[in-house]
Design a protein around this motif. Structure first.
Motif, PDB file in Angstrom:
ATOM      1  N   GLN A  27      -2.928   0.046  -5.095  1.00  0.00           N
ATOM      2  CA  GLN A  27      -3.401   0.172  -3.714  1.00  0.00           C
ATOM      3  C   GLN A  27      -2.763  -0.885  -2.819  1.00  0.00           C
ATOM      4  O   GLN A  27      -2.438  -0.617  -1.664  1.00  0.00           O
ATOM      5  CB  GLN A  27      -4.922   0.076  -3.654  1.00  0.00           C
ATOM      6  CG  GLN A  27      -5.612   1.308  -4.183  1.00  0.00           C
ATOM      7  CD  GLN A  27      -7.125   1.218  -4.104  1.00  0.00           C
ATOM      8  OE1 GLN A  27      -7.688   0.165  -3.832  1.00  0.00           O
ATOM      9  NE2 GLN A  27      -7.784   2.336  -4.350  1.00  0.00           N
ATOM     10  N   ILE A  30       0.757   0.197  -1.929  1.00  0.00           N
ATOM     11  CA  ILE A  30       0.715   1.230  -0.892  1.00  0.00           C
ATOM     12  C   ILE A  30       0.502   0.588   0.476  1.00  0.00           C
ATOM     13  O   ILE A  30       1.201   0.902   1.441  1.00  0.00           O
ATOM     14  CB  ILE A  30      -0.385   2.270  -1.204  1.00  0.00           C
ATOM     15  CG1 ILE A  30      -0.004   3.087  -2.440  1.00  0.00           C
ATOM     16  CG2 ILE A  30      -0.612   3.194  -0.007  1.00  0.00           C
ATOM     17  CD1 ILE A  30      -1.115   3.969  -2.981  1.00  0.00           C
ATOM     18  N   PHE A  37      -3.984   4.609   1.710  1.00  0.00           N
ATOM     19  CA  PHE A  37      -4.665   5.246   0.583  1.00  0.00           C
ATOM     20  C   PHE A  37      -5.676   6.234   1.154  1.00  0.00           C
ATOM     21  O   PHE A  37      -6.516   5.867   1.967  1.00  0.00           O
ATOM     22  CB  PHE A  37      -5.359   4.177  -0.269  1.00  0.00           C
ATOM     23  CG  PHE A  37      -6.123   4.726  -1.427  1.00  0.00           C
ATOM     24  CD1 PHE A  37      -5.466   5.146  -2.568  1.00  0.00           C
ATOM     25  CD2 PHE A  37      -7.495   4.838  -1.377  1.00  0.00           C
ATOM     26  CE1 PHE A  37      -6.168   5.653  -3.647  1.00  0.00           C
ATOM     27  CE2 PHE A  37      -8.210   5.342  -2.447  1.00  0.00           C
ATOM     28  CZ  PHE A  37      -7.533   5.751  -3.586  1.00  0.00           C
ATOM     29  N   TRP A  64      -4.646  10.431  -7.343  1.00  0.00           N
ATOM     30  CA  TRP A  64      -4.753   9.784  -6.029  1.00  0.00           C
ATOM     31  C   TRP A  64      -3.982  10.563  -4.987  1.00  0.00           C
ATOM     32  O   TRP A  64      -2.991  11.225  -5.287  1.00  0.00           O
ATOM     33  CB  TRP A  64      -4.150   8.386  -6.076  1.00  0.00           C
ATOM     34  CG  TRP A  64      -4.954   7.354  -6.778  1.00  0.00           C
ATOM     35  CD1 TRP A  64      -6.052   7.549  -7.566  1.00  0.00           C
ATOM     36  CD2 TRP A  64      -4.711   5.957  -6.778  1.00  0.00           C
ATOM     37  NE1 TRP A  64      -6.501   6.355  -8.045  1.00  0.00           N
ATOM     38  CE2 TRP A  64      -5.698   5.358  -7.578  1.00  0.00           C
ATOM     39  CE3 TRP A  64      -3.757   5.158  -6.181  1.00  0.00           C
ATOM     40  CZ2 TRP A  64      -5.747   3.988  -7.784  1.00  0.00           C
ATOM     41  CZ3 TRP A  64      -3.805   3.797  -6.390  1.00  0.00           C
ATOM     42  CH2 TRP A  64      -4.801   3.222  -7.184  1.00  0.00           C
ATOM     43  N   PHE A  66      -2.263   9.685  -1.110  1.00  0.00           N
ATOM     44  CA  PHE A  66      -1.957   8.607  -0.175  1.00  0.00           C
ATOM     45  C   PHE A  66      -0.856   9.046   0.781  1.00  0.00           C
ATOM     46  O   PHE A  66      -0.144  10.016   0.524  1.00  0.00           O
ATOM     47  CB  PHE A  66      -1.550   7.327  -0.913  1.00  0.00           C
ATOM     48  CG  PHE A  66      -0.246   7.414  -1.661  1.00  0.00           C
ATOM     49  CD1 PHE A  66       0.941   7.003  -1.078  1.00  0.00           C
ATOM     50  CD2 PHE A  66      -0.205   7.898  -2.955  1.00  0.00           C
ATOM     51  CE1 PHE A  66       2.142   7.076  -1.766  1.00  0.00           C
ATOM     52  CE2 PHE A  66       0.984   7.978  -3.657  1.00  0.00           C
ATOM     53  CZ  PHE A  66       2.165   7.558  -3.058  1.00  0.00           C
TER      54      PHE A  66
END
Length: 97
Positions: A27, A30, A37, A64, A66
Motif C-alpha cells: 500500500q 502504491i 488504493f 486488490w 488500485f
C-alpha cells in the motif's frame, strides 16, 4: 491514472504480523508512486493451491484494486519478485468503461 486488479498469494507459514507488514508495504508503494488504493476483496484468506508451489500446498490469497501509473505497476512487480513472502502474483489493467 488507470485502474488495476492485483491478485497475490502469500506463503501460508507467515505470521499474521508479517502478512500485515507485507500488505502495508504494498500500500505504501502504491501511495508513494501517486496511486490510490481502492479496496481489497475480503474473505479469501488461506486456501488450498491447485498444485504445490515451493513445497507449499496452501497459500494466503489477496485480491486488490488500485489506481496508478504504469510505473506503480513496475515497482510493485519488482518488489514482489524479490520478496520471499510471495508465491505467485498477477497485476491486470482494468478496461475503461
Amino acid at each position: 491514472m488507470r485502474t488495476y486488479e492485483m491478485m497475490f498469494v502469500l506463503r501460508p507459514d507467515l505470521e499474521e504480523e508479517q502478512v500485515l507488514e507485507t500488505k502495508e508495504r504494498l500500500q505504501k508503494i502504491i501511495a508513494d508512486f501517486g496511486g490510490e488504493f481502492i479496496n481489497a476483496a475480503d474473505g479469501w484468506g488461506k486456501k488450498r493451491l491447485a498444485y504445490a508451489i515451493d513445497d507449499y500446498v496452501e497459500g494466503i490469497y489477496s485480491l486488490w484494486y488500485f489506481k496508478g501509473k504504469p510505473e506503480t505497476v513496475d515497482e510493485l512487480d519488482r518488489i514482489i519478485k524479490i520478496s520471499e513472502n510471495f508465491l505467485r502474483h498477477i497485476i491486470i489493467r482494468q478496461d475503461e468503461k
